[in-house]
Design a protein around this motif. Structure first.
Motif, PDB file in Angstrom:
ATOM      1  N   VAL A  86       0.829  -1.210   0.000  1.00  0.00           N
ATOM      2  CA  VAL A  86       0.000   0.000   0.000  1.00  0.00           C
ATOM      3  C   VAL A  86       0.864   1.261   0.000  1.00  0.00           C
ATOM      4  O   VAL A  86       0.514   2.285  -0.606  1.00  0.00           O
ATOM      5  N   GLU A  87       2.037   1.178   0.641  1.00  0.00           N
ATOM      6  CA  GLU A  87       2.933   2.348   0.688  1.00  0.00           C
ATOM      7  C   GLU A  87       3.423   2.751  -0.707  1.00  0.00           C
ATOM      8  O   GLU A  87       3.666   3.929  -0.964  1.00  0.00           O
ATOM      9  N   ASP A  88       3.579   1.743  -1.592  1.00  0.00           N
ATOM     10  CA  ASP A  88       4.076   2.051  -2.940  1.00  0.00           C
ATOM     11  C   ASP A  88       3.079   2.921  -3.702  1.00  0.00           C
ATOM     12  O   ASP A  88       3.463   3.774  -4.502  1.00  0.00           O
ATOM     13  N   VAL A  89       1.800   2.671  -3.487  1.00  0.00           N
ATOM     14  CA  VAL A  89       0.777   3.480  -4.147  1.00  0.00           C
ATOM     15  C   VAL A  89       0.763   4.884  -3.555  1.00  0.00           C
ATOM     16  O   VAL A  89       0.804   5.883  -4.282  1.00  0.00           O
ATOM     17  N   LEU A  90       0.761   4.970  -2.234  1.00  0.00           N
ATOM     18  CA  LEU A  90       0.690   6.285  -1.601  1.00  0.00           C
ATOM     19  C   LEU A  90       1.958   7.105  -1.861  1.00  0.00           C
ATOM     20  O   LEU A  90       1.906   8.330  -1.915  1.00  0.00           O
ATOM     21  N   LEU A 123       4.829  12.339   2.093  1.00  0.00           N
ATOM     22  CA  LEU A 123       5.081  11.785   3.420  1.00  0.00           C
ATOM     23  C   LEU A 123       6.001  10.570   3.358  1.00  0.00           C
ATOM     24  O   LEU A 123       5.940   9.793   2.411  1.00  0.00           O
ATOM     25  N   ASP A 124       6.806  10.401   4.402  1.00  0.00           N
ATOM     26  CA  ASP A 124       7.597   9.185   4.537  1.00  0.00           C
ATOM     27  C   ASP A 124       6.723   8.137   5.223  1.00  0.00           C
ATOM     28  O   ASP A 124       6.476   8.209   6.422  1.00  0.00           O
ATOM     29  N   LEU A 125       6.234   7.170   4.443  1.00  0.00           N
ATOM     30  CA  LEU A 125       5.327   6.155   4.988  1.00  0.00           C
ATOM     31  C   LEU A 125       6.023   4.825   5.208  1.00  0.00           C
ATOM     32  O   LEU A 125       5.371   3.797   5.408  1.00  0.00           O
ATOM     33  N   ASN A 126       7.346   4.835   5.189  1.00  0.00           N
ATOM     34  CA  ASN A 126       8.116   3.633   5.496  1.00  0.00           C
ATOM     35  C   ASN A 126       7.608   3.020   6.808  1.00  0.00           C
ATOM     36  O   ASN A 126       7.449   3.737   7.799  1.00  0.00           O
ATOM     37  N   PRO A 127       7.343   1.689   6.814  1.00  0.00           N
ATOM     38  CA  PRO A 127       6.754   1.073   8.020  1.00  0.00           C
ATOM     39  C   PRO A 127       7.561   1.313   9.299  1.00  0.00           C
ATOM     40  O   PRO A 127       7.009   1.307  10.399  1.00  0.00           O
ATOM     41  N   GLY A 128       8.869   1.521   9.149  1.00  0.00           N
ATOM     42  CA  GLY A 128       9.679   1.787  10.329  1.00  0.00           C
ATOM     43  C   GLY A 128       9.499   3.190  10.875  1.00  0.00           C
ATOM     44  O   GLY A 128       9.863   3.484  12.012  1.00  0.00           O
ATOM     45  N   VAL A 129       8.940   4.077  10.064  1.00  0.00           N
ATOM     46  CA  VAL A 129       8.770   5.481  10.457  1.00  0.00           C
ATOM     47  C   VAL A 129       7.311   5.774  10.793  1.00  0.00           C
ATOM     48  O   VAL A 129       6.991   6.360  11.826  1.00  0.00           O
ATOM     49  N   PHE A 130       6.416   5.367   9.897  1.00  0.00           N
ATOM     50  CA  PHE A 130       4.992   5.681  10.035  1.00  0.00           C
ATOM     51  C   PHE A 130       4.275   4.397  10.464  1.00  0.00           C
ATOM     52  O   PHE A 130       4.056   3.498   9.671  1.00  0.00           O
ATOM     53  N   LYS A 131       3.949   4.303  11.742  1.00  0.00           N
ATOM     54  CA  LYS A 131       3.422   3.049  12.293  1.00  0.00           C
ATOM     55  C   LYS A 131       1.905   3.120  12.497  1.00  0.00           C
ATOM     56  O   LYS A 131       1.306   4.188  12.430  1.00  0.00           O
ATOM     57  N   THR A 132       1.318   1.968  12.745  1.00  0.00           N
ATOM     58  CA  THR A 132      -0.125   1.905  12.972  1.00  0.00           C
ATOM     59  C   THR A 132      -0.508   2.868  14.102  1.00  0.00           C
ATOM     60  O   THR A 132       0.119   2.871  15.158  1.00  0.00           O
ATOM     61  N   GLY A 133      -1.514   3.682  13.844  1.00  0.00           N
ATOM     62  CA  GLY A 133      -1.931   4.686  14.817  1.00  0.00           C
ATOM     63  C   GLY A 133      -1.341   6.054  14.550  1.00  0.00           C
ATOM     64  O   GLY A 133      -1.819   7.050  15.093  1.00  0.00           O
ATOM     65  N   HIS A 134      -0.319   6.120  13.705  1.00  0.00           N
ATOM     66  CA  HIS A 134       0.250   7.425  13.354  1.00  0.00           C
ATOM     67  C   HIS A 134      -0.690   8.145  12.393  1.00  0.00           C
ATOM     68  O   HIS A 134      -1.378   7.514  11.590  1.00  0.00           O
ATOM     69  N   ALA A 135      -0.692   9.462  12.492  1.00  0.00           N
ATOM     70  CA  ALA A 135      -1.555  10.267  11.636  1.00  0.00           C
ATOM     71  C   ALA A 135      -0.755  11.457  11.143  1.00  0.00           C
ATOM     72  O   ALA A 135       0.159  11.913  11.826  1.00  0.00           O
ATOM     73  N   ALA A 136      -1.065  11.959   9.972  1.00  0.00           N
ATOM     74  CA  ALA A 136      -0.346  13.125   9.472  1.00  0.00           C
ATOM     75  C   ALA A 136      -1.218  13.893   8.505  1.00  0.00           C
ATOM     76  O   ALA A 136      -2.078  13.327   7.831  1.00  0.00           O
ATOM     77  N   ARG A 137      -0.986  15.190   8.497  1.00  0.00           N
ATOM     78  CA  ARG A 137      -1.635  16.004   7.477  1.00  0.00           C
ATOM     79  C   ARG A 137      -0.623  16.306   6.403  1.00  0.00           C
ATOM     80  O   ARG A 137       0.493  16.723   6.691  1.00  0.00           O
ATOM     81  N   SER A 138      -1.008  16.097   5.178  1.00  0.00           N
ATOM     82  CA  SER A 138      -0.102  16.374   4.063  1.00  0.00           C
ATOM     83  C   SER A 138      -0.953  16.536   2.812  1.00  0.00           C
ATOM     84  O   SER A 138      -2.120  16.930   2.907  1.00  0.00           O
ATOM     85  N   GLN A 139      -0.357  16.193   1.674  1.00  0.00           N
ATOM     86  CA  GLN A 139      -1.095  16.322   0.425  1.00  0.00           C
ATOM     87  C   GLN A 139      -1.253  14.980  -0.274  1.00  0.00           C
ATOM     88  O   GLN A 139      -0.383  14.115  -0.162  1.00  0.00           O
ATOM     89  N   VAL A 187      -5.690  14.154   5.274  1.00  0.00           N
ATOM     90  CA  VAL A 187      -5.252  13.604   6.554  1.00  0.00           C
ATOM     91  C   VAL A 187      -5.027  12.116   6.332  1.00  0.00           C
ATOM     92  O   VAL A 187      -5.896  11.424   5.806  1.00  0.00           O
ATOM     93  N   PHE A 188      -3.860  11.638   6.721  1.00  0.00           N
ATOM     94  CA  PHE A 188      -3.539  10.217   6.577  1.00  0.00           C
ATOM     95  C   PHE A 188      -3.505   9.565   7.950  1.00  0.00           C
ATOM     96  O   PHE A 188      -2.988  10.134   8.900  1.00  0.00           O
ATOM     97  N   LEU A 189      -4.070   8.371   8.027  1.00  0.00           N
ATOM     98  CA  LEU A 189      -4.062   7.614   9.274  1.00  0.00           C
ATOM     99  C   LEU A 189      -3.754   6.166   8.939  1.00  0.00           C
ATOM    100  O   LEU A 189      -4.404   5.568   8.074  1.00  0.00           O
ATOM    101  N   LYS A 190      -2.752   5.614   9.617  1.00  0.00           N
ATOM    102  CA  LYS A 190      -2.443   4.206   9.384  1.00  0.00           C
ATOM    103  C   LYS A 190      -3.295   3.387  10.349  1.00  0.00           C
ATOM    104  O   LYS A 190      -3.147   3.512  11.564  1.00  0.00           O
ATOM    105  N   VAL A 191      -4.198   2.558   9.806  1.00  0.00           N
ATOM    106  CA  VAL A 191      -5.138   1.826  10.653  1.00  0.00           C
ATOM    107  C   VAL A 191      -4.738   0.372  10.853  1.00  0.00           C
ATOM    108  O   VAL A 191      -5.227  -0.293  11.754  1.00  0.00           O
ATOM    109  N   ALA A 192      -3.866  -0.136   9.999  1.00  0.00           N
ATOM    110  CA  ALA A 192      -3.364  -1.509  10.141  1.00  0.00           C
ATOM    111  C   ALA A 192      -2.036  -1.584   9.413  1.00  0.00           C
ATOM    112  O   ALA A 192      -1.655  -0.645   8.721  1.00  0.00           O
TER     113      ALA A 192
END
Lengths: 184, 90
Positions: free
Chosen positions: A112-116, A122-138, A145-150
């Motif tokens: 899913v990160e490859d598509v986003l 945003l850096d959505l690398n699983p080691g950086v952006f973990k489940t429960g993390h949220a960010a505002r970006s474009q 607003v992005f939220l990692k739910v799983a």
């Protein structure tokens, strides 16, 4: 009296399934913006915890769980998603109902990160952006607003008026990632 | 170019909008016309080197930031929330 029918802004456009990834609209329920007044941050957080069981999140984080989630959405602001907010919280924070202002997409699947990565800086690398993390970006040129739910799923909140454009952007990125995968 | 927002962390420059020199943080107190207003609105240096500017993180936390950067090397040297600078918390 005229009877109005509720209609999704992406009626007929989702769900999309491309190469094992699925794009769906999640109906998260009510969305309320909570912006604590100056000096009232702790009081607002405590009151919110008593009301829905989740406190105000720190930047780039969320609290609670599906059905009563609080997502950080900017300086001095969070959104309560999925649960109604009791008006008594208004003594500590400015509350606005935003339920109809947003559309929430859920993108789920392996890679899913490859598509986003094609849509947001945003850096959505699983080691950086973990489940429960949220960010505002474009997302493309739209604020989101992005939220990692799983581990393999992200929710993206976009302004409802841009819902069809968002589906278009998602679809192009999903197809491009699938095409690249087919080459190797 | 990337800017490390004090709230959001390291972010791409496309999320930010520059406004101009930090002079904009210090609005003259007088309500009438004065040389201070002339300076506030119009007079700017164009340094080859270190300068401080106001940047808006519009696609992120929506904070105003004071960014210290080098116009020659494009290095970002320091980023603070404008509200912290104004309240003396920086």
């Amino acid at each position: 009296m005229v009877k109005l029918l509720a209609k999704s802004p992406v009626e007929g456009l989702v769900p999309l399934e491309i190469n094992g990834l699925t794009l769906t609209e999640s109906g998260p329920g009510p969305i309320t913006s909570v912006a604590p007044y100056a000096g009232q941050e702790a009081a607002a957080s405590g009151a919110l915890k008593a009301l829905i069981g989740a406190e105000m999140p720190s930047p780039n984080r969320s609290t609670g769980r599906e059905g009563a989630r609080v997502v950080w959405t900017g300086a001095g602001q969070a959104m309560v998603i999925g649960a109604d907010v009791d008006p008594s919280l208004a003594q500590h924070a400015a509350l606005t109902d935003q339920s109809d202002a947003w559309i929430t997409f859920k993108l789920q699947g392996q890679g899913v990160e490859d598509v986003l990565a094609r849509l947001t800086p945003l850096d959505l690398n699983p080691g950086v952006f973990k489940t429960g993390h949220a960010a505002r970006s474009q997302l493309g040129h739209m604020n989101a607003v992005f939220l990692k739910v799983a581990a393999d799923a992200f929710e993206s909140m976009i302004f409802r008026s841009m819902a069809r454009t968002a589906v278009h952007e998602f679809e192009i990125a999903m197809k491009a990632v699938a095409a690249r995968a087919a080459l190797s | 170019m990337r800017i490390k927002c004090p709230l959001c962390g390291d972010r791409d420059s496309r999320e930010f909008t520059p406004m101009g020199h930090e002079t904009y943080m210090n609005r003259p107190d007088d309500e009438g016309w004065s040389p201070a207003w002339d300076n506030y609105l119009h007079l700017r240096d164009n340094p080859a080197g270190i300068t401080r500017e106001m940047w808006y993180h519009g696609a992120g936390c929506t904070s105003w930031l004071r960014v210290e950067r080098d116009t020659v090397t494009h290095d970002i040297l320091r980023v603070e929330l404008a509200v912290d600078v104004k309240r003396g918390n920086a």
